[in-house]
Design an enzyme around this catalytic site. Sequence first.
Site, PDB file in Angstrom:
ATOM      1  N   ASP A 249      33.529  48.913  34.294  1.00 41.66           N
ATOM      2  CA  ASP A 249      34.459  47.963  34.911  1.00 41.66           C
ATOM      3  C   ASP A 249      34.038  47.586  36.330  1.00 41.66           C
ATOM      4  O   ASP A 249      34.038  46.413  36.683  1.00 41.66           O
ATOM      5  CB  ASP A 249      35.869  48.569  34.906  1.00 41.66           C
ATOM      6  CG  ASP A 249      36.943  47.530  35.178  1.00 41.66           C
ATOM      7  OD1 ASP A 249      36.778  46.388  34.725  1.00 41.66           O
ATOM      8  OD2 ASP A 249      37.945  47.860  35.839  1.00 41.66           O
TER       9      ASP A 249
ATOM     10  N   ARG B 230      43.424  27.436  24.087  1.00 38.13           N
ATOM     11  CA  ARG B 230      43.981  27.207  22.749  1.00 38.13           C
ATOM     12  C   ARG B 230      45.464  26.852  22.790  1.00 38.13           C
ATOM     13  O   ARG B 230      45.922  26.035  22.002  1.00 38.13           O
ATOM     14  CB  ARG B 230      43.785  28.459  21.886  1.00 38.13           C
ATOM     15  CG  ARG B 230      42.382  28.560  21.350  1.00 38.13           C
ATOM     16  CD  ARG B 230      42.184  29.837  20.609  1.00 38.13           C
ATOM     17  NE  ARG B 230      42.327  30.981  21.500  1.00 38.13           N
ATOM     18  CZ  ARG B 230      41.743  32.153  21.307  1.00 38.13           C
ATOM     19  NH1 ARG B 230      40.994  32.357  20.256  1.00 38.13           N
ATOM     20  NH2 ARG B 230      41.905  33.140  22.153  1.00 38.13           N
TER      21      ARG B 230
ATOM     22  N   ARG C  59      44.091  61.803  45.729  1.00 41.39           N
ATOM     23  CA  ARG C  59      42.787  61.324  46.214  1.00 41.39           C
ATOM     24  C   ARG C  59      41.737  61.285  45.104  1.00 41.39           C
ATOM     25  O   ARG C  59      40.605  60.878  45.332  1.00 41.39           O
ATOM     26  CB  ARG C  59      42.281  62.234  47.335  1.00 41.39           C
ATOM     27  CG  ARG C  59      43.013  62.077  48.653  1.00 41.39           C
ATOM     28  CD  ARG C  59      42.431  63.002  49.711  1.00 41.39           C
ATOM     29  NE  ARG C  59      41.023  62.760  49.960  1.00 41.39           N
ATOM     30  CZ  ARG C  59      40.072  63.676  49.869  1.00 41.39           C
ATOM     31  NH1 ARG C  59      40.369  64.916  49.537  1.00 41.39           N
ATOM     32  NH2 ARG C  59      38.818  63.367  50.124  1.00 41.39           N
TER      33      ARG C  59
ATOM     34  N   LEU D  54      30.273  39.864  45.119  1.00 44.70           N
ATOM     35  CA  LEU D  54      29.247  39.200  45.935  1.00 44.70           C
ATOM     36  C   LEU D  54      29.829  38.054  46.759  1.00 44.70           C
ATOM     37  O   LEU D  54      29.157  37.504  47.623  1.00 44.70           O
ATOM     38  CB  LEU D  54      28.105  38.696  45.042  1.00 44.70           C
ATOM     39  CG  LEU D  54      27.274  39.802  44.400  1.00 44.70           C
ATOM     40  CD1 LEU D  54      26.236  39.216  43.468  1.00 44.70           C
ATOM     41  CD2 LEU D  54      26.582  40.656  45.464  1.00 44.70           C
TER      42      LEU D  54
ATOM     43  N   HIS E   5      29.961  45.699  40.305  1.00 47.39           N
ATOM     44  CA  HIS E   5      30.360  45.487  41.698  1.00 47.39           C
ATOM     45  C   HIS E   5      29.670  46.461  42.680  1.00 47.39           C
ATOM     46  O   HIS E   5      29.073  46.052  43.665  1.00 47.39           O
ATOM     47  CB  HIS E   5      31.872  45.626  41.867  1.00 47.39           C
ATOM     48  CG  HIS E   5      32.684  44.740  40.963  1.00 47.39           C
ATOM     49  ND1 HIS E   5      32.238  43.524  40.518  1.00 47.39           N
ATOM     50  CD2 HIS E   5      33.926  44.890  40.437  1.00 47.39           C
ATOM     51  CE1 HIS E   5      33.178  42.972  39.743  1.00 47.39           C
ATOM     52  NE2 HIS E   5      34.206  43.785  39.676  1.00 47.39           N
TER      53      HIS E   5
ATOM     54  N   LEU F  44      34.730  46.562  65.204  1.00 50.97           N
ATOM     55  CA  LEU F  44      34.794  45.115  64.969  1.00 50.97           C
ATOM     56  C   LEU F  44      35.752  44.880  63.806  1.00 50.97           C
ATOM     57  O   LEU F  44      35.355  44.936  62.636  1.00 50.97           O
ATOM     58  CB  LEU F  44      33.397  44.572  64.650  1.00 50.97           C
ATOM     59  CG  LEU F  44      33.301  43.138  64.149  1.00 50.97           C
ATOM     60  CD1 LEU F  44      33.959  42.159  65.097  1.00 50.97           C
ATOM     61  CD2 LEU F  44      31.846  42.732  63.965  1.00 50.97           C
TER      62      LEU F  44
ATOM     63  N   LYS G 173      31.844  38.547  33.760  1.00 49.68           N
ATOM     64  CA  LYS G 173      31.649  39.796  33.026  1.00 49.68           C
ATOM     65  C   LYS G 173      32.779  40.008  32.016  1.00 49.68           C
ATOM     66  O   LYS G 173      33.835  39.423  32.216  1.00 49.68           O
ATOM     67  CB  LYS G 173      31.545  40.943  34.004  1.00 49.68           C
ATOM     68  CG  LYS G 173      32.899  41.425  34.557  1.00 49.68           C
ATOM     69  CD  LYS G 173      32.695  42.634  35.404  1.00 49.68           C
ATOM     70  CE  LYS G 173      33.947  43.078  36.070  1.00 49.68           C
ATOM     71  NZ  LYS G 173      34.964  43.707  35.271  1.00 49.68           N
TER      72      LYS G 173
ATOM     73  N   HIS H  32      32.325  38.947  41.334  1.00 46.40           N
ATOM     74  CA  HIS H  32      33.112  38.428  42.467  1.00 46.40           C
ATOM     75  C   HIS H  32      32.956  39.266  43.728  1.00 46.40           C
ATOM     76  O   HIS H  32      33.237  38.799  44.820  1.00 46.40           O
ATOM     77  CB  HIS H  32      34.574  38.197  42.074  1.00 46.40           C
ATOM     78  CG  HIS H  32      35.429  39.422  42.039  1.00 46.40           C
ATOM     79  ND1 HIS H  32      35.383  40.321  41.014  1.00 46.40           N
ATOM     80  CD2 HIS H  32      36.358  39.887  42.906  1.00 46.40           C
ATOM     81  CE1 HIS H  32      36.257  41.295  41.254  1.00 46.40           C
ATOM     82  NE2 HIS H  32      36.863  41.055  42.394  1.00 46.40           N
TER      83      HIS H  32
ATOM     84  N   ARG I  46      31.456  55.891  44.161  1.00 46.63           N
ATOM     85  CA  ARG I  46      32.657  56.450  43.528  1.00 46.63           C
ATOM     86  C   ARG I  46      33.714  55.380  43.337  1.00 46.63           C
ATOM     87  O   ARG I  46      33.843  54.463  44.155  1.00 46.63           O
ATOM     88  CB  ARG I  46      33.185  57.658  44.275  1.00 46.63           C
ATOM     89  CG  ARG I  46      33.510  57.420  45.701  1.00 46.63           C
ATOM     90  CD  ARG I  46      33.821  58.769  46.331  1.00 46.63           C
ATOM     91  NE  ARG I  46      34.185  58.636  47.710  1.00 46.63           N
ATOM     92  CZ  ARG I  46      35.376  58.958  48.207  1.00 46.63           C
ATOM     93  NH1 ARG I  46      36.314  59.426  47.419  1.00 46.63           N
ATOM     94  NH2 ARG I  46      35.623  58.806  49.479  1.00 46.63           N
TER      95      ARG I  46
HETATM   96  C1  BG6 Z   1      37.559  43.607  38.246  1.00 45.46           C
HETATM   97  C2  BG6 Z   1      37.959  44.752  37.367  1.00 45.46           C
HETATM   98  O1  BG6 Z   1      36.257  43.215  37.988  1.00 45.46           O
HETATM   99  O2  BG6 Z   1      37.668  43.977  39.607  1.00 45.46           O
HETATM  100  C3  BG6 Z   1      39.359  45.217  37.683  1.00 45.46           C
HETATM  101  O3  BG6 Z   1      37.887  44.369  35.997  1.00 45.46           O
HETATM  102  C4  BG6 Z   1      39.486  45.517  39.165  1.00 45.46           C
HETATM  103  O4  BG6 Z   1      39.721  46.363  36.931  1.00 45.46           O
HETATM  104  C5  BG6 Z   1      38.968  44.339  39.987  1.00 45.46           C
HETATM  105  O5  BG6 Z   1      40.861  45.750  39.440  1.00 45.46           O
HETATM  106  C6  BG6 Z   1      38.946  44.664  41.470  1.00 45.46           C
HETATM  107  O6  BG6 Z   1      38.718  43.499  42.194  1.00 45.46           O
HETATM  108  P1  BG6 Z   1      39.329  43.342  43.656  1.00 45.46           P
HETATM  109  O7  BG6 Z   1      38.755  42.065  44.147  1.00 45.46           O
HETATM  110  O8  BG6 Z   1      40.814  43.330  43.505  1.00 45.46           O
HETATM  111  O9  BG6 Z   1      38.862  44.537  44.423  1.00 45.46           O
END
Ligand code: BG6
Length: 481
Positions: A237, A46, A463, A182, A242, A397, A150, A180, A333
């Site tokens: 998130d 935009r 931690r 993957l 992921h 490795l 997403k 991402h 986690r």
């Molecule tokens: C994103 C999340 O999908 O992945 C973020 O929305 C997160 O909160 C990010 O920081 C982490 O991606 P990467 O590639 O930096 O581990």
Amino acid sequence: PFKENTVVVVFGASGDLATKKIFPALFGLFREKYLSKTTKIYGFARTQMSNEEFKGRIKGFFQTPTEESKKLVDQFLELCFYHSGQYDQAEGYEELTKSIEKFEAERGVKEPHRLFYLALPPGVFVPVAERVKKYCHPGDKGIARLVVEKPFGRDLNTAKLLQSKLAPLWKEDELFRIDHYLGKEMVKNLIPLRFANSFLSACWDSRYITSIQISFKEPFGTEGRGGYFDNIGIIRDVMQNHLLQVLTLLTMERPVSGEAESIRDEKVHLLKAVKPLNKDDVLVGQYTKSEDGKKPGYLDDKTVKPGSKCITYAAITLEICNERWEGVPIILRAGKALNEGKVDIRVQFKETKNGIFKHVARNELVIRVQPDEAMYMKMNTKIPGVSHSTTTTDLDLTYSSRYKKFYIPQAYESLIRDVLNDDHSSFVRDDELEISWSLFTPLLEYLEGPEGPTPVPYAYGSRGPSLLDDFMVENGYVFQD
Ligand code: BG6
């Protein structure tokens, strides 16, 4: 090999994702000669700005490791154009299509190949997908691909609703749902690692493995992104997408072939075998100020709702009910504002039964996704020299020392390349998405409902919640060095 005269349009081109990830990935592909010099790339958003302003914004994020690659920046920018338009009005799309058609006519393109990337907030997602289909799709005379990011909804119902709006417009094979993770090298490595090594296949089940852990740690908090994060929380998130994706590749059965649909079929089978998540097998936390008081707590972020119970840390255990995995606890986690930034997978094996050694550690295969891609197996060997005792050491490795000459692409580079090659194997299919939401929705409803627990506080830079170690031990993980 690449297609000539491909058109790429990135919607949301002035946003963070496009500026920091997508355009740098396109440049990376160009630099590595995976994107033709005949490609035409449009940024659409935009904001009013000139081509030059736009190019100035994106080029600061390009990676140019060599002198030669610096020279490529200008060549790449010559392929890029900026186009401003409103997302909900026809005009911008019509002008865009005119420009695309002009380019294709000049090049004598018979079968247009157009890739549309939606790097957009969820609110404008459907209106844009509709208009792109209506105004910019080449119809039967060429191919169009739509890449979507997403969040794909925020629970099962909203994901289904989104799908019901997209499906009549865009066929499943035209859609690429990006996760991402993957595209990360070590995640792409899971299939070869598991199915090209007979010794791993032989012991990859509950007879030998006692627990699996997939963990995501970030050393920073929401840092001004609180407004976005507060409605989402760490489970939506990074976990429902992921980490769950990593889990499916790590535990699925062998696909009947290397084809995308065979792989995705197995991922779906695996997800169907995951037991409903148990609300007692969850530990949730929210970060507070760092111990030295220098880093703010989550609730100090002005963009967050006062008193928010948003979860910035979660550890959950899940169980897969099939013959291979019955009884093996799998811990996911994830947390923000922790002591380090690291993503890794730990597969812990049973102790050896033979009593000839006083104590030997469990074997553990560690796959470090980031930083510094590596794989190592904790092994027991004799202490070299006169000793008869054993010690635990790593069969190591580490990619930076073993594969010095190889270029490891960024996740987005790797995935956009897959899209250009029409390879769906590292993208999320509709049924996969639905099952992942069916799994997490009841848990999220409980956590966010009136009965939900108050997140345990943990200090920024720590931690995570102090109950974490007990949680891990209760779930079968043995800490060992
Ligand atoms: C994103 C999340 O999908 O992945 C973020 O929305 C997160 O909160 C990010 O920081 C982490 O991606 P990467 O590639 O930096 O581990």
